[in-house]
Scaffold this active site. Structure first.
Site, PDB file in Angstrom:
ATOM      1  N   GLU A  35      37.188  29.104  32.778  1.00  0.00           N
ATOM      2  CA  GLU A  35      37.553  29.597  33.685  1.00  0.00           C
ATOM      3  C   GLU A  35      38.082  31.210  33.074  1.00  0.00           C
ATOM      4  O   GLU A  35      38.299  31.638  32.580  1.00  0.00           O
ATOM      5  CB  GLU A  35      39.143  29.108  34.303  1.00  0.00           C
ATOM      6  CG  GLU A  35      39.122  30.474  35.655  1.00  0.00           C
ATOM      7  CD  GLU A  35      40.669  29.717  36.323  1.00  0.00           C
ATOM      8  OE1 GLU A  35      41.403  30.289  36.152  1.00  0.00           O
ATOM      9  OE2 GLU A  35      40.740  28.961  37.389  1.00  0.00           O
ATOM     10  N   GLU A 189      42.151  37.571  42.823  1.00  0.00           N
ATOM     11  CA  GLU A 189      41.704  36.915  41.728  1.00  0.00           C
ATOM     12  C   GLU A 189      40.473  37.263  41.926  1.00  0.00           C
ATOM     13  O   GLU A 189      39.816  36.621  43.055  1.00  0.00           O
ATOM     14  CB  GLU A 189      42.081  35.671  41.422  1.00  0.00           C
ATOM     15  CG  GLU A 189      43.776  35.571  41.517  1.00  0.00           C
ATOM     16  CD  GLU A 189      44.093  33.902  40.806  1.00  0.00           C
ATOM     17  OE1 GLU A 189      43.648  33.023  41.332  1.00  0.00           O
ATOM     18  OE2 GLU A 189      45.445  33.778  40.749  1.00  0.00           O
ATOM     19  N   LYS A 256      53.952  66.855  64.475  1.00  0.00           N
ATOM     20  CA  LYS A 256      53.900  65.201  64.072  1.00  0.00           C
ATOM     21  C   LYS A 256      52.515  65.284  64.468  1.00  0.00           C
ATOM     22  O   LYS A 256      52.481  64.831  64.940  1.00  0.00           O
ATOM     23  CB  LYS A 256      54.890  64.477  63.512  1.00  0.00           C
ATOM     24  CG  LYS A 256      54.882  63.699  62.335  1.00  0.00           C
ATOM     25  CD  LYS A 256      56.488  63.401  62.358  1.00  0.00           C
ATOM     26  CE  LYS A 256      56.513  62.322  60.942  1.00  0.00           C
ATOM     27  NZ  LYS A 256      55.681  61.545  60.864  1.00  0.00           N
TER      28      LYS A 256
END
EC number: 3.6.1.74
Length: 836
Positions: A35, A189, A256
């Site tokens: 892995e 991952e 704003k």
């Protein structure tokens, strides 16, 4: 920003490929899996949203791990095989039905920078027969994972909740889902899939580049993740009542924008934009030619795939005032990028008088949903100020999971929704701020397989269609308490820091300011009325008085009264006494400090909704509940406390905000009916009780006997505590009117309190008219007299510590020679009504 010192997405890709090239060639007879993965330690939350539409799998499971010196032995159970969330950790370990575990050995690890590392590990099967001998060493985690799998690479976004060790005999699973401090730990991952043949680097690079574009919404060569952001401009709420006193010198107003904050550095090598909602930097090509970089902070919105950047503050180069900053941007930063346009806003000012600025704001605010910003054009060391029509606040919310069910979804009569608890920040700790409902619609979906919520069409102004957040996130709320949208940037802050939304005091200030209209700030009478409203809390009996002392001395009367309440609650919570196996749902009226919380825990109820007009008592009760709930958390019943009085016509609707449908099996009204039971309140009180009590439901009442009180001719004093000085050892009762008495107990009360006289004939008559039948009535002295033999003899055999201490206290309380306890107990009475 110097791009040469920062890792790009391509650098991470090359580090992963470089490590993979060092991995041995696969051997077909080898049962070992190699892995190689790239892990982002604190990934941007937005990457879950970009990954989910392309997911090849979504699931949740319990991960069991034993770790020892770089070796992990792991097993897992899919959550679909676990029924309910109330399983103890040790029961979860018992659910493992496979002795073949996975052994993962770390071979090489390299930390690239603060946000990413690459690892090479081997994986092989491992027979673990005696894993139950290592319960305390087994780490349990709840894992939610979204996976995208292509030919040679898989991408996993994971949320991991730490559950504790396998030896723990408590239900950590339910606890971590419900507790705001139990945060999920995210990771992203990229793993290279092992095949029978070594994959060539060019193919890997091509796939990884495509995946990075998918996940980060930009080419990896233009992505910079290792960035520490600090907002260069502080903007705080300007309270409307402070407007008349604000310094007008060089004060200006601008609108704003409803966009996202962006910190931009412009160089001749590119434009580097750190987006607060993404929490990373994207580089854009530019035609800017100067060797001097420009840094600015602004608000960004996206239109037709082009960013519109509205200037807030020019950081470098430094110029003398905000107008020169505006001129600099207009002159130097025009037409320098195809993907980005720099804009400036109109500045209104200066102002000659406060009425002039108030007139302007009165016109501006209704058409400006995000409000306006007030700033000083000179470079004084002062924050910018904001004023909004709707003072929104940010709160951390936590979806509520219940005792037995694994699904939080509630199916109402006309809607389907999730219930959540809302929190504000109290110096880095979550402070309970009530509950609410999140309606499930086409635009709000609960993703039950990964414990997440998907919102659609809430960030379209910045080019994002879908936003996915975990069941714990920061959301923006309107002044009326309506959930507006999740805050991605603030959720990032919640996950990785001790942050739970706006500080509680700031939330209170926003809510109070909301009650002032901009046009009223020069009207002293109206401001005075608002101030008087806050000074006089409408829920207290007398807003200027605190009736109870902080240090109460508990004597025999309190202990024996507590014994009576314990019997009463235990009896009517009993499944056998009433031949009803269902757990009770309880409404506690005027619940005070929550002295009976633990009694209902042992009564095994399912939920308790408490009400009280005193917010100070509510605060103390919630602290007590949290303390009790910190040991065996998941076994404690669901508890909500709202500030409300039974005398109010809004009582039912307030209760329905937390108890959405159905009725209560038990109504608890201990030592408090004498504050509300009066002819002027009869109709309101009884309508509220009728609406909320189930057929067959019981109303438990303890109070003083009005028939005895009405016979008093002068002040009566009872000595109730022989160990206190004479100035504190008594309780006095004085009849001051035909329907009122004055009660004073200096050991617990700071001053006397008025109570209504509640006579049995009036009580039973009114309750009967509204469908309630009296089924039990007994005086305290009778209960204590009947219990003396049991307390003084059989109860001594009790061995459980808490119960043993309970009876020892009562044995001591019965030794009350030299006091008037026996006489006083005659004045206290129990009523139990049943609804027909």
């Amino acid at each position: 920003m110097d791009d040469s010192k920062k890792k790009r997405g391509t650098d991470y890709i090359e580090e992963l490929i470089l490590l993979y090239e060092d991995v041995p060639n696969p051997v077909q007879t080898d049962d070992m899996n190699h892995e190689v993965e790239l892990t982002f330690i604190q990934p941007p939350v937005i990457t879950l949203s970009t990954l989910l539409p392309f997911a090849t799998s979504q699931e949740s499971y319990i991960l069991f791990t034993v770790t020892n010196k770089g070796v992990k032995i792991r097993n897992r159970i899919n959550l679909s095989k676990i029924h309910g969330l109330d399983l103890k950790n040790i029961q979860l370990v018992d659910s493992i039905d496979n002795i073949i575990w996975e052994k993962k050995t770390l071979v090489k690890e390299h930390k690239i920078d603060s946000v990413a590392l690459v690892k090479y590990s081997t994986e092989e099967k491992y027979i673990f027969l005696d894993y139950k001998k290592y319960l305390s060493a087994i780490k349990l985690e709840l894992v939610n994972v979204v996976q995208v799998k292509v030919k040679h690479v898989t991408v996993d976004f994971k949320f991991k909740y730490f559950l504790g060790s396998g030896a723990q005999a408590k239900s950590s699973l339910l606890h971590v889902l419900n507790h705001p401090k139990s945060k999920p730990n995210p990771s992203l991952e990229f793993e290279i899939i092992t095949t029978d043949e070594k994959i060539d680097s060019a193919s890997l690079r091509k796939e990884l580049i495509a995946l990075f574009k998918l996940v980060f919404m930009a080419s990896p060569s233009n992505i910079i993740l290792d960035v520490v952001f600090k907002n260069p401009v502080q903007t705080i709420l300007l309270k409307k009542n402070e407007l008349p006193g604000i310094d007008l010198t060089n004060l200006y107003v601008t609108t704003k924008t409803d966009g996202v904050g962006v910190l931009i550095t412009v160089t001749n090598k590119g434009i580097y934009c750190f987006f607060t909602h993404l929490q990373y930097t994207i580089r854009y090509d530019t035609t800017f030619e100067s060797n001097e970089s420009v840094t600015l902070y602004g608000e960004a919105v996206k239109q037709n795939n082009v960013w519109q950047i509205y200037l807030i503050k020019l950081i470098t180069p430094k110029v003398s005032d905000r107008f020169k900053e505006k001129e600099y941007v207009e002159e130097r930063l025009q037409n320098i990028c195809d993907r980005m346009t720099f804009k400036v806003k109109k500045y209104e000012g200066p102002f000659e008088s406060h009425s002039e600025i108030i007139d302007l704001l009165t016109t501006y605010l209704p058409s400006q949903p995000e409000g306006v910003v007030l700033f000083y054009s000179d470079q004084r060391n002062q924050p910018d100020y904001k004023i909004k029509l709707d003072n929104t606040t940010d709160h951390m919310i936590n979806i509520i999971y219940r005792y037995m069910s694994s699904e939080p979804v509630i199916f109402g009569e006309n809607s389907t929704f999730l219930e959540y608890k809302k929190f504000s920040d109290d110096k880095g700790f979550p402070k309970d701020y009530g509950t609410g409902k999140l309606m499930l619609t086409d635009n709000v979906r609960y993703l039950n397989n990964i414990y997440c919520i998907a919102f659609t069409n809430v960030y379209e102004d910045v080019g994002i269609k879908n936003v996915v957040v975990p069941i714990k996130f920061i959301s923006e709320f309107s002044a009326t308490g309506e959930l507006i949208k999740p805050r991605i940037d603030k959720t990032f802050k919640y996950l990785y820091k001790e942050y739970y939304g706006n500080q509680y005091q700031i939330v209170v200030a926003h809510i109070r300011d909301q009650n002032i209209k901009i046009g009223d700030v020069l009207d002293e009478d109206k401001l005075s009325d608002v101030g008087q409203h806050y000074a006089n809390d409408k829920y207290r009996l007398n807003p200027d008085v605190s009736y109870f002392t902080n240090k109460r001395t508990r004597g025999p009367l309190g202990i024996l009264s507590n014994y009576v309440k314990t019997l009463l609650i235990s009896l009517y919570c009993s499944k056998t006494f009433l031949d009803n196996s269902n757990k009770r749902k309880v409404l506690a009226i005027d619940f005070g400090n929550g002295a009976d919380l633990e009694k209902y825990f042992y009564g095994e109820i399912s939920s308790l909704v408490a009400t009280d007009p005193d917010k100070e008592a509510i605060g103390r009760c919630i602290e007590r509940y949290n303390s009790l709930n910190s040991g065996i958390k998941s076994k404690y019943y669901k508890f909500d406390y709202i500030q409300e009085t039974i005398r109010s016509v809004t009582y039912v609707s307030s209760v329905r905000e937390v108890f959405f449908f159905g009725k209560f099996d038990l109504v608890d009204w201990q030592f408090a009916i004498h504050y509300s039971f009066h002819p002027k309140h009869y109709a309101t009180v009884m309508n509220n009780l009728t609406e909320l009590t189930a057929s067959g439901g019981k109303v438990l009442i303890t109070t003083m006997d009005g028939d005895l009180l009405s016979q008093l001719t002068d002040k009566k004093t009872f000595v109730i505590h022989k160990n206190l000085p004479s100035s504190e050892n008594y309780m006095s009762v004085e009849k001051i009117h035909e329907d009122q008495i004055l009660v004073y107990n200096p050991s617990s009360m700071s001053r006397p309190m008025q109570e209504y006289i509640v006579k049995r004939v009036n009580l039973t008559k009114i309750f009967s008219e509204y469908g309630f039948e009296l089924i039990d009535c007994v005086h305290f002295d009778t209960i204590i007299e009947r219990s003396k033999r049991f307390i003084n003899s059989v109860s001594k055999m009790e061995e459980r510590k808490s119960t043993k201490n309970f009876f020892e206290l009562n044995r001591e309380a019965l030794k009350h020679e030299g006091t008037d306890i026996d006489d006083l107990l005659r004045y206290y009475i129990v009523y139990v009504f049943s609804k027909r």
